[in-house]
Design an enzyme around this catalytic site. Structure first.
Site, PDB file in Angstrom:
ATOM      1  CB  SER A 155      -0.967   0.013   1.186  1.00  7.59           C
ATOM      2  OG  SER A 155      -0.279  -0.195   2.392  1.00  7.59           O
ATOM      3  CG  HIS A 198       6.060  -8.829   8.331  1.00  3.94           C
ATOM      4  ND1 HIS A 198       6.981  -7.984   7.764  1.00  3.94           N
ATOM      5  CD2 HIS A 198       4.895  -8.132   8.398  1.00  3.94           C
ATOM      6  CE1 HIS A 198       6.397  -6.821   7.516  1.00  3.94           C
ATOM      7  NE2 HIS A 198       5.137  -6.884   7.877  1.00  3.94           N
ATOM      8  NE  ARG A 205       2.386  -3.297  12.324  1.00  2.08           N
ATOM      9  CZ  ARG A 205       2.218  -3.505  11.014  1.00  2.08           C
ATOM     10  NH1 ARG A 205       1.671  -2.558  10.273  1.00  2.08           N
ATOM     11  NH2 ARG A 205       2.592  -4.629  10.450  1.00  2.08           N
TER      12      ARG A 205
HETATM   13  N1  CMX Z   1       1.130 -19.638   6.555  1.00  2.40           N
HETATM   14  C1  CMX Z   1       1.583 -20.567   5.707  1.00  2.40           C
HETATM   15  N2  CMX Z   1       2.719 -20.460   5.005  1.00  2.40           N
HETATM   16  C2  CMX Z   1       3.443 -19.347   5.194  1.00  2.40           C
HETATM   17  C3  CMX Z   1       3.057 -18.316   6.075  1.00  2.40           C
HETATM   18  C4  CMX Z   1       1.826 -18.486   6.765  1.00  2.40           C
HETATM   19  N3  CMX Z   1       1.346 -17.563   7.589  1.00  2.40           N
HETATM   20  N4  CMX Z   1       3.984 -17.337   6.051  1.00  2.40           N
HETATM   21  C5  CMX Z   1       4.921 -17.731   5.182  1.00  2.40           C
HETATM   22  N5  CMX Z   1       4.598 -18.930   4.663  1.00  2.40           N
HETATM   23  C6  CMX Z   1       5.296 -19.694   3.615  1.00  2.40           C
HETATM   24  C7  CMX Z   1       5.250 -18.887   2.322  1.00  2.40           C
HETATM   25  O1  CMX Z   1       4.019 -19.088   1.630  1.00  2.40           O
HETATM   26  C8  CMX Z   1       6.433 -19.442   1.580  1.00  2.40           C
HETATM   27  O2  CMX Z   1       6.079 -20.687   1.034  1.00  2.40           O
HETATM   28  P1  CMX Z   1       6.626 -21.172  -0.396  1.00  2.40           P
HETATM   29  O3  CMX Z   1       8.101 -21.208  -0.228  1.00  2.40           O
HETATM   30  O4  CMX Z   1       5.983 -22.490  -0.579  1.00  2.40           O
HETATM   31  O5  CMX Z   1       6.184 -20.127  -1.371  1.00  2.40           O
HETATM   32  C9  CMX Z   1       7.422 -19.662   2.704  1.00  2.40           C
HETATM   33  O6  CMX Z   1       6.669 -19.771   3.908  1.00  2.40           O
HETATM   34  C10 CMX Z   1       8.450 -18.552   2.849  1.00  2.40           C
HETATM   35  O7  CMX Z   1       7.759 -17.318   2.965  1.00  2.40           O
HETATM   36  P2  CMX Z   1       8.440 -16.064   3.685  1.00  2.40           P
HETATM   37  O8  CMX Z   1       9.640 -15.660   2.882  1.00  2.40           O
HETATM   38  O9  CMX Z   1       8.637 -16.356   5.122  1.00  2.40           O
HETATM   39  O10 CMX Z   1       7.289 -14.988   3.599  1.00  2.40           O
HETATM   40  P3  CMX Z   1       7.008 -13.976   2.403  1.00  2.40           P
HETATM   41  O11 CMX Z   1       7.865 -12.777   2.623  1.00  2.40           O
HETATM   42  O12 CMX Z   1       7.047 -14.638   1.084  1.00  2.40           O
HETATM   43  O13 CMX Z   1       5.478 -13.605   2.678  1.00  2.40           O
HETATM   44  C11 CMX Z   1       3.591 -12.990   3.965  1.00  2.40           C
HETATM   45  C12 CMX Z   1       5.098 -12.788   3.751  1.00  2.40           C
HETATM   46  C13 CMX Z   1       3.111 -11.981   4.996  1.00  2.40           C
HETATM   47  C14 CMX Z   1       2.866 -12.708   2.633  1.00  2.40           C
HETATM   48  C15 CMX Z   1       3.353 -14.447   4.427  1.00  2.40           C
HETATM   49  O14 CMX Z   1       3.993 -14.655   5.658  1.00  2.40           O
HETATM   50  C16 CMX Z   1       1.882 -14.800   4.525  1.00  2.40           C
HETATM   51  O15 CMX Z   1       1.271 -15.195   3.518  1.00  2.40           O
HETATM   52  N6  CMX Z   1       1.269 -14.651   5.754  1.00  2.40           N
HETATM   53  C17 CMX Z   1      -0.135 -14.890   5.932  1.00  2.40           C
HETATM   54  C18 CMX Z   1      -0.916 -13.691   5.414  1.00  2.40           C
HETATM   55  C19 CMX Z   1      -0.723 -12.494   6.327  1.00  2.40           C
HETATM   56  O16 CMX Z   1      -0.768 -12.595   7.540  1.00  2.40           O
HETATM   57  N7  CMX Z   1      -0.526 -11.307   5.695  1.00  2.40           N
HETATM   58  C20 CMX Z   1      -0.447 -10.038   6.456  1.00  2.40           C
HETATM   59  C21 CMX Z   1       0.911  -9.371   6.345  1.00  2.40           C
HETATM   60  C22 CMX Z   1       0.964  -8.134   7.179  1.00  2.40           C
HETATM   61  C23 CMX Z   1       1.018  -6.858   6.373  1.00  2.40           C
HETATM   62  O17 CMX Z   1       0.620  -6.816   5.201  1.00  2.40           O
HETATM   63  O18 CMX Z   1       1.444  -5.850   6.951  1.00  2.40           O
END
Ligand code: CMX
Length: 439
Positions: free
Chosen positions: A242, A318, A327
């Site tokens: 965002s 994250h 937060r």
């Molecule tokens: N549940 C399941 N799997 C998860 C996970 C979760 N909460 N968080 C990370 N992973 C997985 C990723 O999907 C990724 O899998 P692949 O290698 O199979 O693609 C792996 O772990 C590595 O990911 P990462 O490098 O640790 O995390 P990213 O930086 O790619 O993604 C985020 C970050 C937030 C998108 C991810 O942790 C996620 O999808 N979380 C759940 C959704 C969420 O809570 N989003 C809110 C974020 C807060 C914000 O926007 O401020």
């Protein structure tokens, strides 16, 4: 106006700092870019400038250098409350100093003057199909307001570059002033079929106005949660979707309305702002499945089932943070002080206890800790906001405070249009082959 005065005083010296960095040290290397980063969402590439906030992977967000607990303590408080005035937070983000109570109230008064929303915006919202997502409505309302953009008007009249920030400040104050009314209108219209226009009361602060216009009883202190929520969601440095969308679109000199609408569209994505509603949905699913708060073993198994089913556990992980999101902690503290026995709060707390270990065992997520979304929906639910798809609208109202502060600074510093360079797959393969050759 206080914000104008303070910005004018800071800008000349700051412009010189930026100018000299670019002119005299433009070749200094700060970071390198790997193939992994090119393919992996540009993660961690240090290539954006902002002084408004910084996410320290080991400590979480620092607003103008201040950790959340210090900031919450230092900012002047709303009348009769323990939470800070939102106007004080906007002052801090923009000016970089903790305001006095009078200065914070000056920002609040500025908002009260600018809060009225033109009639056609309500008409447009009313005419949309009932099932329209509230984030779509919010983004549309912001676009509709673009009609009144001071920035766009003055730009077409030939405004000088060093005045951009003044027009940006005008639009940003107008926009942030109107968002509580628009959000409350969307809420009452979409879920209760009410179309009377909410009125901003200049005697009340941003948080109390919002709580009153939403018609959420303030007996248990919803205005306090509104203040905390908007403050915590305001900024998270510049790389998140965002904030970056606002920055990118704004770099084309699109005005704050056009840029913020883009920002909201990014916030509406399930991996970003929408995660708060998904997280609460997951908690409720757990509660329903087990008929209340489960045992730790049941929760452990359910978490594994979610991951094994190829689903994310929302609210965890994250891109930058490597510790529990402060937060999350601030909101959990709020809940534990005010309603510790609430079932969902107890469940969210148990998830915090159990789920990080599950992620560690699985070994995939780089951050096994909760982010802001792991609790924010739970708090709204407690206060009676049961329409999950509205939660991201609340996030959007808060996020406007940070991204507009950044927008004003970017125009003040004369930042150029953003234009990173792309490569083809073959070019990346060639780079890999070249790196593998002996020196
Ligand atoms: N549940 C399941 N799997 C998860 C996970 C979760 N909460 N968080 C990370 N992973 C997985 C990723 O999907 C990724 O899998 P692949 O290698 O199979 O693609 C792996 O772990 C590595 O990911 P990462 O490098 O640790 O995390 P990213 O930086 O790619 O993604 C985020 C970050 C937030 C998108 C991810 O942790 C996620 O999808 N979380 C759940 C959704 C969420 O809570 N989003 C809110 C974020 C807060 C914000 O926007 O401020």
């Amino acid at each position: 106006m206080i914000l104008h005065e303070k910005m004018s005083a800071q800008l000349p010296a700051w412009r010189e700092r930026i100018k000299s960095l670019a002119k005299e040290h433009g070749d200094v290397v700060i970071d390198q870019v790997t193939v992994g980063q090119v393919i992996g969402g540009m993660r961690d590439i240090k290539s954006l400038l902002t002084d408004v906030s910084f996410v320290d992977p080991a400590h979480g967000i620092l607003f103008r250098g201040m950790p959340i607990p210090d900031m919450l303590k230092a900012l002047p408080k709303a009348k009769g409350g323990k939470m800070p005035l939102v106007g004080g937070l906007f002052y801090l983000l923009l000016i970089g100093e903790v305001p006095t109570k009078e200065q914070a109230l000056e920002v609040e008064a500025e908002w009260a003057k600018r809060a009225a929303v033109p009639e056609y915006v309500f008409k447009m919202l009313k005419s949309m199909p009932k099932e329209t997502h509230p984030m779509t409505l919010l983004s549309q309302a912001v676009l509709a307001l673009q009609n009144g953009s001071v920035f766009a008007k003055r730009y077409h009249e030939g405004m000088k570059k060093d005045q951009y920030w003044e027009a940006a400040l005008e639009d940003s104050l107008d926009l942030t002033a109107k968002l509580p009314i628009i959000a409350a209108y969307i809420y009452r219209m979409k879920y209760f079929g009410e179309t009377s226009k909410p009125k901003y009361n200049p005697k009340q602060d941003y948080g109390l106005n919002f709580s009153r216009m939403m018609k959420v009883s303030d007996k248990k202190g919803y205005s306090e949660l509104a203040r905390l929520y908007f403050i915590l969601h305001s900024d998270h440095e510049s790389g998140n979707v965002s904030a970056h969308a606002m920055h990118l679109v704004g770099s084309a000199l699109s005005d704050p309305y056009l840029s913020f609408s883009a920002s909201l569209n990014g916030l509406a994505g399930p991996l970003h702002g929408l995660a708060n509603q998904e997280c609460l949905g997951w908690l409720i699913e757990v509660k329903e499945k087990f008929g209340g708060v489960p045992t730790r073993d049941e929760l452990y198994k359910f978490s594994w089932d979610t991951l094994n089913g190829g689903q994310v556990i929302p609210g965890y992980g994250h891109a930058v943070l490597r510790v529990p999101d402060p937060r999350f902690t601030a909101q959990m503290d709020f809940a534990k002080k005010r309603f510790p026995d609430d079932e969902l709060v107890r469940l969210a707390d148990m998830v915090f206890d159990v789920v990080p270990a599950v992620f560690k065992e699985q070994g995939k997520a780089k951050n096994p800790a909760p982010n802001v979304d792991a609790i924010s929906g739970t708090l709204q639910y407690y206060y009676g906001l049961r329409d999950f798809d509205f939660y991201t609208v609340l996030f959007g109202v808060g996020r406007a405070l940070g991204v507009t502060a950044n927008y004003i600074w970017m125009r003040g510093l004369g930042m150029p249009i953003e234009r990173p360079k792309s490569l083809t797959t073959k070019m990346v393969e060639d780079a890999v082959a070249k790196a593998a050759q002996p020196a």
